[in-house]
Design a protein around this motif. Structure first.
Motif, PDB file in Angstrom:
ATOM      1  N   GLU A 436      -9.913 -11.395 -21.925  1.00  0.00           N
ATOM      2  CA  GLU A 436      -8.551 -10.948 -21.659  1.00  0.00           C
ATOM      3  C   GLU A 436      -8.403 -10.574 -20.187  1.00  0.00           C
ATOM      4  OE1 GLU A 436      -6.975  -8.019 -24.274  1.00  0.00           O
ATOM      5  OE2 GLU A 436      -7.786  -8.969 -26.083  1.00  0.00           O
ATOM      6  N   ILE A 437      -7.234 -10.901 -19.648  1.00  0.00           N
ATOM      7  CA  ILE A 437      -6.893 -10.543 -18.274  1.00  0.00           C
ATOM      8  C   ILE A 437      -5.423 -10.173 -18.241  1.00  0.00           C
ATOM      9  CG2 ILE A 437      -6.444 -12.965 -17.667  1.00  0.00           C
ATOM     10  CD1 ILE A 437      -7.319 -12.319 -14.810  1.00  0.00           C
ATOM     11  N   SER A 438      -5.071  -9.154 -17.478  1.00  0.00           N
ATOM     12  CA  SER A 438      -3.683  -8.695 -17.449  1.00  0.00           C
ATOM     13  C   SER A 438      -2.793  -9.745 -16.783  1.00  0.00           C
ATOM     14  CB  SER A 438      -3.566  -7.365 -16.703  1.00  0.00           C
ATOM     15  OG  SER A 438      -3.786  -7.555 -15.321  1.00  0.00           O
ATOM     16  N   GLU A 439      -1.535  -9.736 -17.182  1.00  0.00           N
ATOM     17  CA  GLU A 439      -0.558 -10.685 -16.637  1.00  0.00           C
ATOM     18  C   GLU A 439      -0.480 -10.576 -15.112  1.00  0.00           C
ATOM     19  OE1 GLU A 439       4.166 -11.582 -17.479  1.00  0.00           O
ATOM     20  OE2 GLU A 439       3.531  -9.528 -17.059  1.00  0.00           O
ATOM     21  N   THR A 440      -0.458  -9.342 -14.598  1.00  0.00           N
ATOM     22  CA  THR A 440      -0.347  -9.136 -13.151  1.00  0.00           C
ATOM     23  C   THR A 440      -1.541  -9.729 -12.415  1.00  0.00           C
ATOM     24  OG1 THR A 440       0.875  -7.092 -13.560  1.00  0.00           O
ATOM     25  CG2 THR A 440      -0.030  -7.401 -11.355  1.00  0.00           C
ATOM     26  N   GLU A 441      -2.758  -9.453 -12.914  1.00  0.00           N
ATOM     27  CA  GLU A 441      -3.970  -9.956 -12.266  1.00  0.00           C
ATOM     28  C   GLU A 441      -4.014 -11.485 -12.294  1.00  0.00           C
ATOM     29  OE1 GLU A 441      -6.517  -8.475 -10.717  1.00  0.00           O
ATOM     30  OE2 GLU A 441      -5.691  -6.466 -10.870  1.00  0.00           O
ATOM     31  N   PHE A 442      -3.636 -12.067 -13.436  1.00  0.00           N
ATOM     32  CA  PHE A 442      -3.729 -13.519 -13.580  1.00  0.00           C
ATOM     33  C   PHE A 442      -2.789 -14.241 -12.623  1.00  0.00           C
ATOM     34  CE2 PHE A 442      -2.492 -17.587 -15.392  1.00  0.00           C
ATOM     35  CZ  PHE A 442      -3.721 -18.146 -15.709  1.00  0.00           C
ATOM     36  N   LEU A 486      -0.814 -14.804 -25.865  1.00  0.00           N
ATOM     37  CA  LEU A 486      -0.233 -13.750 -25.032  1.00  0.00           C
ATOM     38  C   LEU A 486      -0.195 -12.456 -25.832  1.00  0.00           C
ATOM     39  CD1 LEU A 486       2.906 -15.659 -23.657  1.00  0.00           C
ATOM     40  CD2 LEU A 486       0.629 -15.594 -22.661  1.00  0.00           C
ATOM     41  N   LYS A 487      -0.520 -11.347 -25.158  1.00  0.00           N
ATOM     42  CA  LYS A 487      -0.403 -10.027 -25.774  1.00  0.00           C
ATOM     43  C   LYS A 487       0.658  -9.224 -25.034  1.00  0.00           C
ATOM     44  CE  LYS A 487      -4.917  -9.306 -27.927  1.00  0.00           C
ATOM     45  NZ  LYS A 487      -6.105  -8.402 -28.024  1.00  0.00           N
ATOM     46  N   LEU A 488       1.641  -8.742 -25.787  1.00  0.00           N
ATOM     47  CA  LEU A 488       2.730  -7.986 -25.198  1.00  0.00           C
ATOM     48  C   LEU A 488       2.250  -6.615 -24.733  1.00  0.00           C
ATOM     49  CD1 LEU A 488       5.412  -8.787 -27.916  1.00  0.00           C
ATOM     50  CD2 LEU A 488       5.226  -9.840 -25.672  1.00  0.00           C
ATOM     51  N   SER A 489       2.912  -6.074 -23.731  1.00  0.00           N
ATOM     52  CA  SER A 489       2.537  -4.752 -23.220  1.00  0.00           C
ATOM     53  C   SER A 489       2.965  -3.673 -24.205  1.00  0.00           C
ATOM     54  CB  SER A 489       3.193  -4.495 -21.862  1.00  0.00           C
ATOM     55  OG  SER A 489       4.591  -4.339 -22.010  1.00  0.00           O
ATOM     56  N   TYR A 490       2.253  -2.558 -24.160  1.00  0.00           N
ATOM     57  CA  TYR A 490       2.561  -1.437 -25.052  1.00  0.00           C
ATOM     58  C   TYR A 490       3.961  -0.883 -24.767  1.00  0.00           C
ATOM     59  CZ  TYR A 490       2.411   3.226 -27.114  1.00  0.00           C
ATOM     60  OH  TYR A 490       2.713   4.354 -27.836  1.00  0.00           O
TER      61      TYR A 490
END
Length: 560
Positions: A436-442, A486-490
């Motif tokens: 897993e990698i965060s959307e911002t980092e990717f 994709l995993k949605l943010s909390y």
């Protein structure tokens, strides 16, 4: 294929409009041609009739003109038509029957039969409008229906909802040992700024108000600080209801102030809140509440903010302590199952590290992961996690998928990616490891992590984009076959059923992901209302405390 889908989705409205114009023009041409054929047949019949009457065109000119007019023809171009020659061209045709030939003039069919063209175009426009609306309703129903499921009878839907209800809900008291934090209830400290000109005792007025509105609290504290802020303390509030209490208090203060000052509006009342555990540092609580109040003051839309005081803010845990404990194997891996909403089956497990601390107990990664790490320390951390995950996966007989959230530094660490392939190879086909990698980092560093993504692809592993907040860049993922979900943010999930803006945002994400055949998952689901809203929005799977607490073994997840 994926690129063509994206292109079609982007220009769908333009293409539809062009097709509609082509259809409209084609129908008008067909009608015009049919009417012209009718005029031609009528002219032919007229010449036949003249021949049978044995009328001479040169002698019986007036009779012929009268007969031609009755059939919609003229023998000469009418004078008024000269004024409209640029708009309407009088057509001339020569009709023959045996030895007789006559040249007749007539107006175009679209002029003489204009009402038919108007009727045809109204019918086509009406049908297009109805089709557009029907297509919109169909799209809404598709979005509401979960992915890969068909529209089913009401009884089957109720059975599925009952099945979802069977998934074990974790008790709040069970979470304490996992996070080193008592999640059952927090106290709430609020700083309230309001333009209240009443000269009477503010403390007494507001205390009476709050005790009446919030009857469940007996030990409410109300004080005036520096003659400008009202300080309110509410003890023992259930953690899922913290935000609702802040909003409730804001509304109550607004109504009270409005009784004394009719010009009062919501923006005149600003609240900064901090939730904390018993025994927390009072100075830290006040500073966080003051910071939250400043956020409210600087916003013209959101009039209340809440910040939490957690372990990181109370007792900072240095990266050195974390790494030393990991080297000594003083850590445990828990696994958060991700459930498929349509069937209740477990799709994958997310590995969560808990580091032991002599005073604070088991600490979740969020309490130390943001500390400054060197490349070597980050390498030690993720190597320890993956090594332990591999051992547990090899010990299980069934094929499993485990997701690991790597430290951001390791995505750029070549040493880590030289070490990883051999670890994945040892798993063979008995299990699958994904990262897993965060959307911002990717999206910020996707060119810099090309090497890492290529290694993942060669190892037949996959990537999950975590903490997704918008649909703006989802289309870019068409170029990355390694991405599998994709995993949605909390922030999008929390209190989703009450936030229509978040629902619209999730709809857009699901629509964009469906074009790429990417499933969308939710994290941090805490209530049944959030769950059912996610099902309606087309989210495929979810994880969170509503379903199950993190587990020490893969096989501990139960449904009844």
């Amino acid at each position: 294929m994926q690129k063509s889908k994206i292109w079609l989705f982007k220009y769908f409205k333009g293409i539809s409009f062009v097709l509609f114009l082509m259809i409209l023009i084609s129908f008008n041409f067909v009608l015009n041609d049919a009417l012209h054929q009718k005029v031609h047949a009528s002219g032919q019949q007229f010449v036949k009739h003249v021949y049978e009457l044995n009328l001479s065109p040169s002698i019986n000119n007036k009779v012929l003109a009268a007969l031609a007019k009755s059939e919609g023809f003229v023998l000469e171009v009418p004078k008024p038509a000269e004024h409209f020659r640029h708009l309407v061209n009088i057509e001339r045709e020569v009709f023959s029957y045996k030895t007789l030939s006559l040249g007749l003039y007539h107006y175009p069919a679209w002029v003489t039969q204009s009402y038919l063209f108007i009727l045809l175009n109204l019918i086509i426009l009406g049908a297009a409008g109805w089709s557009y609306r029907w297509w919109g309703l169909l799209n809404v129903s598709r979005r509401i229906t979960p992915k890969n499921t068909m529209i089913q009878p009401t009884k089957i839907i109720e059975q599925k909802q009952n099945k979802i209800r069977l998934i074990k809900q974790v008790k709040k008291c069970e979470l304490s040992s996992l996070y080193g934090v008592n999640r059952a209830s927090h106290s709430l400290f609020l700083l309230i700024e309001c333009d209240f000109d009443k000269k009477t005792d503010k403390e007494a007025i507001f205390k009476v108000l709050i005790t009446r509105k919030l009857t469940e609290f007996k030990d409410v504290s109300v004080k005036i600080l520096n003659s400008s802020y009202l300080a309110v303390t509410l003890p023992h509030i259930p953690t899922p209801e913290l935000d609702s209490y802040v909003e409730k208090l804001h509304q109550s203060v607004f109504l009270l102030c409005q009784n004394y000052q009719k010009s009062m509006t919501h923006k005149n009342i600003k609240i900064g809140a901090c939730d904390y555990r018993l025994g927390a540092d009072k100075i830290a609580v006040y500073q966080l509440a003051k910071s939250a109040l400043m956020l409210s003051q600087n916003s013209s839309v959101q009039h209340s903010h809440r910040l939490s005081l957690n372990y990181c803010q109370e007792k900072p845990l240095s990266s050195k302590q974390v790494i030393e404990n990991i080297k000594k194997n003083k850590f445990i891996l828990f696994f958060q199952p991700l459930f498929e909403l349509s069937s209740g089956e477990i799709l994958e497990h997310e590995a969560l590290i808990r580091v032991r601390h002599s005073q604070l107990g088991l600490l979740a990664a969020r309490y130390f992961i943001n500390q400054v790490y060197s490349n070597q320390d980050a390498l030690i951390l993720d190597k320890a996690v993956i090594t332990q995950v591999k051992k547990l996966m090899l010990s299980e007989s069934s094929a499993l998928t485990v997701s690991v959230n790597l430290h951001p530094k390791n995505w750029f660490n070549n040493v880590f990616w030289e070490w990883l392939p051999s670890q994945i190879a040892e798993l063979k086909l008995s299990a699958k490891l994904q990262f897993e990698i965060s959307e911002t980092e990717f999206f910020t560093h996707r060119e810099s992590i090309t090497n890492a993504l290529n290694i993942i692809k060669k190892s037949r592993s996959q990537v999950v984009i975590d903490n997704v907040k918008s649909s703006e860049k989802v289309a870019v993922l068409a170029n990355y076959n390694q991405v599998c979900g994709l995993k949605l943010s909390y922030e999008l999930i929390h209190l989703l059923n009450e936030k229509t803006q978040n629902q619209r945002q999730i709809k857009k994400i699901v629509e964009a992901a469906n074009l790429l055949n990417l499933p969308v998952y939710a994290v941090g689901v805490e209530t049944q209302k959030e769950l059912f809203t996610l099902v309606k929005l087309g989210v495929v799977g979810a994880q969170g405390f509503y379903f199950s607490e993190p587990l020490q073994e893969f096989t501990q997840a139960v449904f009844n």
